[in-house]
Design a protein around this motif. Structure first.
Motif, PDB file in Angstrom:
ATOM      1  N   ARG A 164     -50.649  97.581 103.796  1.00 24.72           N
ATOM      2  CA  ARG A 164     -49.830  96.272 103.749  1.00 24.72           C
ATOM      3  C   ARG A 164     -48.883  96.328 103.817  1.00 24.72           C
ATOM      4  NH1 ARG A 164     -51.843  96.539  97.632  1.00 24.72           N
ATOM      5  NH2 ARG A 164     -50.634  94.799  97.131  1.00 24.72           N
ATOM      6  N   LYS A 211     -54.296  96.983  82.961  1.00 26.49           N
ATOM      7  CA  LYS A 211     -54.840  97.830  82.829  1.00 26.49           C
ATOM      8  C   LYS A 211     -55.379  97.919  81.288  1.00 26.49           C
ATOM      9  CE  LYS A 211     -51.947  99.276  87.314  1.00 26.49           C
ATOM     10  NZ  LYS A 211     -50.914  99.592  87.018  1.00 26.49           N
ATOM     11  N   GLY A 255     -34.364  97.902  99.331  1.00 27.02           N
ATOM     12  CA  GLY A 255     -34.408  97.841  99.758  1.00 27.02           C
ATOM     13  C   GLY A 255     -34.789  98.499 101.369  1.00 27.02           C
ATOM     14  N   ALA A 306     -41.530  97.332 100.760  1.00 23.82           N
ATOM     15  CA  ALA A 306     -41.250  96.356  99.410  1.00 23.82           C
ATOM     16  C   ALA A 306     -40.174  97.348  98.641  1.00 23.82           C
ATOM     17  CB  ALA A 306     -42.742  96.743  98.425  1.00 23.82           C
ATOM     18  N   GLY A 307     -39.342  98.155  99.199  1.00 26.53           N
ATOM     19  CA  GLY A 307     -38.185  98.460  98.666  1.00 26.53           C
ATOM     20  C   GLY A 307     -38.076  99.400  97.888  1.00 26.53           C
ATOM     21  N   ALA A 308     -37.251 100.349  97.308  1.00 28.68           N
ATOM     22  CA  ALA A 308     -36.724 101.303  96.673  1.00 28.68           C
ATOM     23  C   ALA A 308     -37.762 101.194  95.670  1.00 28.68           C
ATOM     24  CB  ALA A 308     -35.570 101.199  95.591  1.00 28.68           C
ATOM     25  N   ASP A 309     -38.383 102.729  95.638  1.00 33.41           N
ATOM     26  CA  ASP A 309     -39.798 102.772  94.196  1.00 33.41           C
ATOM     27  C   ASP A 309     -38.939 102.485  93.269  1.00 33.41           C
ATOM     28  OD1 ASP A 309     -41.139 104.239  92.171  1.00 33.41           O
ATOM     29  OD2 ASP A 309     -41.988 105.731  94.010  1.00 33.41           O
ATOM     30  N   ILE A 310     -39.528 101.360  92.209  1.00 26.58           N
ATOM     31  CA  ILE A 310     -39.023 101.020  91.368  1.00 26.58           C
ATOM     32  C   ILE A 310     -39.249 102.192  90.022  1.00 26.58           C
ATOM     33  CG2 ILE A 310     -38.516  99.106  89.433  1.00 26.58           C
ATOM     34  CD1 ILE A 310     -39.715  97.791  91.808  1.00 26.58           C
ATOM     35  N   ARG A 338     -48.015  94.271  85.684  1.00 27.80           N
ATOM     36  CA  ARG A 338     -49.051  94.556  86.217  1.00 27.80           C
ATOM     37  C   ARG A 338     -49.424  95.257  85.042  1.00 27.80           C
ATOM     38  NH1 ARG A 338     -44.876  93.077  89.016  1.00 27.80           N
ATOM     39  NH2 ARG A 338     -44.687  92.222  90.731  1.00 27.80           N
ATOM     40  N   ARG A 386     -38.091  84.475  97.615  1.00 33.22           N
ATOM     41  CA  ARG A 386     -38.169  85.458  98.534  1.00 33.22           C
ATOM     42  C   ARG A 386     -38.633  84.642  99.951  1.00 33.22           C
ATOM     43  NH1 ARG A 386     -41.957  89.796  95.727  1.00 33.22           N
ATOM     44  NH2 ARG A 386     -39.961  90.267  94.334  1.00 33.22           N
ATOM     45  N   PRO A 396     -35.134  91.082  96.248  1.00 31.31           N
ATOM     46  CA  PRO A 396     -35.272  90.741  94.473  1.00 31.31           C
ATOM     47  C   PRO A 396     -34.573  92.200  93.959  1.00 31.31           C
ATOM     48  CG  PRO A 396     -36.513  92.035  95.503  1.00 31.31           C
ATOM     49  CD  PRO A 396     -35.831  92.406  96.747  1.00 31.31           C
ATOM     50  N   GLU A 397     -33.951  92.396  93.953  1.00 27.39           N
ATOM     51  CA  GLU A 397     -32.719  93.349  93.078  1.00 27.39           C
ATOM     52  C   GLU A 397     -31.913  93.026  91.805  1.00 27.39           C
ATOM     53  OE1 GLU A 397     -32.974  93.306  96.527  1.00 27.39           O
ATOM     54  OE2 GLU A 397     -31.883  95.381  97.020  1.00 27.39           O
ATOM     55  N   LEU A 412     -31.204 106.172 100.034  1.00 29.89           N
ATOM     56  CA  LEU A 412     -31.447 104.121 100.609  1.00 29.89           C
ATOM     57  C   LEU A 412     -29.693 104.263 101.814  1.00 29.89           C
ATOM     58  CD1 LEU A 412     -33.871 102.545  99.179  1.00 29.89           C
ATOM     59  CD2 LEU A 412     -34.178 103.407 101.431  1.00 29.89           C
TER      60      LEU A 412
HETATM   61  N1  CAA Z   1     -41.495 100.307  93.636  1.00 33.58           N
HETATM   62  C1  CAA Z   1     -43.281 101.186  92.699  1.00 33.58           C
HETATM   63  N2  CAA Z   1     -43.881 100.277  92.763  1.00 33.58           N
HETATM   64  C2  CAA Z   1     -44.237  99.456  93.541  1.00 33.58           C
HETATM   65  C3  CAA Z   1     -43.437  98.450  93.998  1.00 33.58           C
HETATM   66  C4  CAA Z   1     -42.408  99.162  94.363  1.00 33.58           C
HETATM   67  N3  CAA Z   1     -40.348  97.972  94.917  1.00 33.58           N
HETATM   68  N4  CAA Z   1     -44.188  96.832  94.445  1.00 33.58           N
HETATM   69  C5  CAA Z   1     -44.683  97.374  94.281  1.00 33.58           C
HETATM   70  N5  CAA Z   1     -45.542  98.838  93.771  1.00 33.58           N
HETATM   71  C6  CAA Z   1     -46.667  99.046  93.034  1.00 33.58           C
HETATM   72  C7  CAA Z   1     -46.660  97.912  91.939  1.00 33.58           C
HETATM   73  O1  CAA Z   1     -46.684  98.439  90.338  1.00 33.58           O
HETATM   74  C8  CAA Z   1     -48.527  97.803  92.117  1.00 33.58           C
HETATM   75  O2  CAA Z   1     -48.208  99.629  90.869  1.00 33.58           O
HETATM   76  P1  CAA Z   1     -50.251  99.284  90.798  1.00 33.58           P
HETATM   77  O3  CAA Z   1     -50.981  98.813  91.207  1.00 33.58           O
HETATM   78  O4  CAA Z   1     -50.242 100.958  90.226  1.00 33.58           O
HETATM   79  O5  CAA Z   1     -49.489  98.041  89.461  1.00 33.58           O
HETATM   80  C9  CAA Z   1     -48.837  98.244  93.235  1.00 33.58           C
HETATM   81  O6  CAA Z   1     -47.922  98.509  93.652  1.00 33.58           O
HETATM   82  C10 CAA Z   1     -49.191  96.342  93.860  1.00 33.58           C
HETATM   83  O7  CAA Z   1     -48.070  95.715  93.435  1.00 33.58           O
HETATM   84  P2  CAA Z   1     -48.618  94.047  93.369  1.00 33.58           P
HETATM   85  O8  CAA Z   1     -49.510  94.527  91.923  1.00 33.58           O
HETATM   86  O9  CAA Z   1     -47.692  93.787  92.652  1.00 33.58           O
HETATM   87  O10 CAA Z   1     -49.817  93.993  94.695  1.00 33.58           O
HETATM   88  P3  CAA Z   1     -49.060  92.410  95.470  1.00 33.58           P
HETATM   89  O11 CAA Z   1     -49.974  92.296  96.925  1.00 33.58           O
HETATM   90  O12 CAA Z   1     -49.742  91.274  93.923  1.00 33.58           O
HETATM   91  O13 CAA Z   1     -47.002  92.346  96.015  1.00 33.58           O
HETATM   92  C11 CAA Z   1     -45.318  93.084  96.493  1.00 33.58           C
HETATM   93  C12 CAA Z   1     -46.893  92.853  96.630  1.00 33.58           C
HETATM   94  C13 CAA Z   1     -45.009  91.721  97.088  1.00 33.58           C
HETATM   95  C14 CAA Z   1     -44.497  94.451  97.528  1.00 33.58           C
HETATM   96  C15 CAA Z   1     -44.411  93.123  94.704  1.00 33.58           C
HETATM   97  O14 CAA Z   1     -45.470  94.526  94.599  1.00 33.58           O
HETATM   98  C16 CAA Z   1     -43.944  93.251  94.454  1.00 33.58           C
HETATM   99  O15 CAA Z   1     -42.783  92.272  94.882  1.00 33.58           O
HETATM  100  N6  CAA Z   1     -42.321  94.113  94.661  1.00 33.58           N
HETATM  101  C17 CAA Z   1     -41.098  94.593  94.120  1.00 33.58           C
HETATM  102  C18 CAA Z   1     -40.970  94.215  95.388  1.00 33.58           C
HETATM  103  C19 CAA Z   1     -39.363  95.019  94.998  1.00 33.58           C
HETATM  104  O16 CAA Z   1     -38.963  94.008  94.142  1.00 33.58           O
HETATM  105  N7  CAA Z   1     -38.399  95.949  95.822  1.00 33.58           N
HETATM  106  C20 CAA Z   1     -36.916  95.791  95.134  1.00 33.58           C
HETATM  107  C21 CAA Z   1     -36.980  97.166  95.150  1.00 33.58           C
HETATM  108  S1  CAA Z   1     -35.415  97.357  94.425  1.00 33.58           S
HETATM  109  C22 CAA Z   1     -34.432  97.697  95.639  1.00 33.58           C
HETATM  110  O17 CAA Z   1     -35.066  97.618  96.883  1.00 33.58           O
HETATM  111  C23 CAA Z   1     -32.726  98.071  95.561  1.00 33.58           C
HETATM  112  C24 CAA Z   1     -32.580  99.470  96.486  1.00 33.58           C
HETATM  113  O18 CAA Z   1     -32.776  99.391  97.461  1.00 33.58           O
HETATM  114  C25 CAA Z   1     -31.989 100.525  95.709  1.00 33.58           C
END
Ligand code: CAA
Length: 690
Positions: A57, A277, A102, A61-65, A273, A158, A124-125, A77
């Motif tokens: 997909r 569940k 990330g 999508a960034g770091a693993d939150i 999210r 975004r 989005p951080e 990173l």
């Molecule tokens: N880390 C861990 N899990 C994540 C994730 C992330 N960055 N992004 C999404 N997921 C997980 C969700 O929790 C969800 O898990 P479940 O199915 O277990 O509930 C799954 O992935 C699917 O996510 P969505 O239901 O949100 O799916 P979507 O298709 O509606 O959206 C998305 C996808 C646009 C990527 C959305 O998930 C999103 O916006 N994610 C967050 C992105 C984000 O904030 N990234 C920045 C992280 S911070 C960072 O990157 C800083 C750094 O480097 C230090």
């Protein structure tokens, strides 16, 4: 590790495929795999250019939150981005799906970027309480300028591929499968048609004016938040040589990471999210084509608007032709507003299907009917029977905000098709819907409620039957605490100011004036017969205001006087209060701001704990979601029960016991809190997936 990151070589092109479903979050394994892949291809003499893309997909999508606040393993990173940027071979990144946080930082550390149409890019951080800590605050200003970088980084906004191209964040926009795009992009690099460069080498034009303007604006718009201000400080250091700027970014990133706001905001991310569940999630939702809405008041017209905006054909039924006309006009205004805000295209508005009628027979083609009529049991029961007669077999939902659904369902032939869908006003704007499950509601009916909410773009939370369900029940407890503080002599303006200081947009008395004090008055009169005579009556002052005809903004006076330029406390309150205090023998004991918020918060947590204990909410995180998405609870605090964990069960119990010395009927320690205090437990431990 190979399963997270794969490499391949096609002629002179080295391919790196990232594969960490569902969204390619950059967790430890993906990070390690990426570095290994880079090293491998950098050392491969056949490879002249490297293309990086995501399977599934997303790009990344960034770091693993989920790793935040927990131990994890390097490489981190920032090192990866530096490694990527310094790679001797040109690296092109292909962005599709999501290139966020990330992920975007990895992309801008590459030497060129190609976006696949439909991609979402952003930092989005800040919405998670942190800042782009992998070079984003240093490289983005070099690539797109300080002002544009500040905008993206401090808002978390975004953007799509075209805007990214216009900003210079990507070099090309194209269509196609990411792997094919990667091969094509690498081919262009080889042919000299896609220029590459190191972002860190780009000369930065300092823009102190943009920095100052943003810093100043944020002081006013985000006074409570920590990370937006650190974002500005980090971007300001981009004028320094890259290594120094990166070091400063790291320092500021760590400060954000350690802040409680980061924990609260990430809790809020997962709360949104987690609520889906539920135990009924495996049931198949029933198909919903046409939706009926009965009652064309504020709630009915808001619900009808929400359904129309989601593309459902709607039949609006209201007995009174005048009320129907008013409701239709309100819907038309709502839809006009959606068009003017760019949320609805004019041609899409023209295609929406709204039928109106004064008789329930018009509902015969509906698969789901939501009643939003007057909040009275016998009125609701009569309407539900009419609906069932008009469309037997359809799902029937009530929008009641506190009535007993099991009693309401008694007259229905098919109570298994009945549920509560409690919307919040304005229903086409507010994101929360409580899906209330009555004794006989079938799992697929619950699943349909959740599916509907998703399609409406709302957040559904499962709730059990009780007076007020999750949200209003807890609200009534902290409202009572506020009323009791006022009776004890704390000025209402001080209570409102303290609650705003906590992070709510409005205090309880300001909110009361906005909503109308007559609603609460009617409820108190209804409950008068069952009121505990030995308990302090919290509503004494509110009753006096209502008896004087002061219902809030709509009558010009309530807790505040609204006749002048801005609201001022109702000047009659001190006199009324003195009379009540004299009659009840209350010695005034005004509280200061910290004590006000502590009482308010403790009352909220006390009732929230009971709601979890009784199973009205499935898990503590469901309570938090209700307050975050329906009651304006400050997102960075994560929700009342996230706060309870931060404070600790023992301290909450101690606070309740202290307040109980004055008012033992109201302040009572729930068993669940007592158990947690004894065993050192936390609400977070109960957030299992149901
Ligand atoms: N880390 C861990 N899990 C994540 C994730 C992330 N960055 N992004 C999404 N997921 C997980 C969700 O929790 C969800 O898990 P479940 O199915 O277990 O509930 C799954 O992935 C699917 O996510 P969505 O239901 O949100 O799916 P979507 O298709 O509606 O959206 C998305 C996808 C646009 C990527 C959305 O998930 C999103 O916006 N994610 C967050 C992105 C984000 O904030 N990234 C920045 C992280 S911070 C960072 O990157 C800083 C750094 O480097 C230090």
């Amino acid at each position: 590790m190979a399963e997270f990151v794969r490499t391949g070589v096609e002629g002179r092109i080295g391919l790196i495929a990232l594969d960490n479903p569902p969204v390619n979050a950059a967790g430890a394994a993906l990070r390690a795999g990426l570095v290994a892949a880079l090293d491998r291809l950098a050392a491969d003499p056949a490879v002249e250019v490297i293309a990086l893309y995501g399977e599934g997909r997303s790009f990344i999508a960034g770091a693993d939150i989920r790793e935040f606040g927990r131990p994890s393993a390097g490489p981190w990173l920032p090192e990866i981005c530096n490694r990527l940027e310094s790679c001797e071979k040109p690296v092109v990144a292909v962005l599709h799906g999501a290139a966020l946080g990330g992920g975007l930082e990895v992309a801008i550390a590459a030497h060129a970027r190609v976006a696949v149409a439909g991609v979402t890019l952003g930092f989005p951080e800040v919405t998670l309480g942190i800042l782009p800590g992998a070079g984003g605050t240093q490289r983005a200003p070099r690539l797109i300028g300080v002002a544009a970088a500040l905008d993206l980084i401090t808002t978390g906004r975004r953007i799509g591929a075209e805007e990214a191209l216009a900003l210079g964040l990507v070099d090309q926009v194209t269509q196609g499968d990411p792997r094919a795009v990667a091969l094509a992009a690498a081919g262009q690099v080889l042919a000299g048609r896609l220029p590459t460069r190191r972002t860190g080498d780009i000369h930065i034009t300092p823009d102190p004016e943009a920095i100052e303007k943003t810093a100043e604006a944020l002081k006013h718009s985000q006074p409570h938040l920590f990370s937006p201000h650190r974002c500005v400080e980090a971007v300001a250091t981009a004028a320094l040589p890259l290594p120094e700027g990166l070091a400063e970014e790291r320092r500021l990133f760590r400060l954000c990471m350690d802040s409680p706001q980061r924990a609260g905001l990430i809790h809020a991310f997962f709360a949104e999210r987690a609520v889906a569940k539920i135990r009924e999630a495996t049931a198949t939702p029933r198909p919903v084509g046409q939706i009926g809405v009965v009652g064309a008041g504020t709630m009915g017209s808001g619900i009808a608007t929400a359904c129309l905006l989601a593309g459902y054909p709607v039949v609006l039924v209201e007995k009174s032709p005048e009320a129907l006309a008013r409701g239709s006009a309100a819907i038309a205004r709502n839809l006009d507003g959606a068009v003017s805000r760019g949320k609805l295209r004019p041609e899409a508005r023209a295609a929406l299907s709204l039928d109106t009628a004064t008789a329930a027979a018009a509902l015969s083609g509906c698969d789901l009917v939501i009643e939003a009529v007057f909040e009275d049991m016998s009125v609701k029961q009569a309407v539900l029977s009419e609906i069932e007669l008009a469309c037997p077999g359809a799902l029937i939902a009530t929008n009641t905000s506190y009535l007993d659904l099991n009693e309401m369902a008694q007259g229905l032939d098919a109570p298994e098709n009945f549920l509560g869908l409690h919307f919040f006003s304005p229903a086409h704007v507010m994101r929360l819907v409580e899906v209330v499950v009555a004794a006989e509601t079938q799992p697929e009916v619950v699943a349909t409620g959740f599916a509907l909410a998703r399609r409406l773009g709302k957040i559904a939370v499962r709730a059990g039957v009780c007076d007020g369900f999750i949200g209003n029940r807890i609200m009534s407890a902290y409202r009572k605490a506020a009323d009791l503080m006022a009776l004890d002599g704390t000025p209402i303006a001080a209570i409102d100011a303290a609650v705003r200081g906590y992070g709510f947009a409005m205090g309880p008395f300001e909110m009361g004036d906005l909503a109308g004090l007559d609603i609460g008055w009617a409820a108190r009169k209804r409950q008068a017969a069952t009121r505990d005579p030995a308990a302090r009556y919290h509503g004494a002052l509110a009753d006096r205001l209502c008896e004087a005809g002061w219902f809030g903004r709509k009558t010009g006076r309530g807790w505040y006087d609204h006749s002048g330029d801005g609201p001022v406390p109702n000047p009659e309150i001190p006199r009324l209060l003195r009379e009540i205090q004299a009659a009840e023998g209350i010695t005034p004991r005004p509280l200061d701001a910290p004590d006000i918020v502590a009482r308010y918060e403790t009352a909220m947590i006390m009732e929230a704990a009971r709601v979890v204990e009784e199973g009205i909410a499935l898990r503590p995180i469901d309570v938090d979601a209700v307050f975050l998405f329906g009651y304006g609870f400050p997102r960075w605090k994560g929700g009342p029960l996230h706060q309870a964990d931060a404070i600790g069960a023992a301290e909450i119990c101690a606070r309740i016991e202290r307040h109980a010395l004055d008012n033992p009927r109201f302040w009572q320690v729930p068993d669940i809190l007592r158990r947690m205090a004894r065993a050192g437990g936390r609400f977070a431990d109960l957030n299992r997936e149901d």
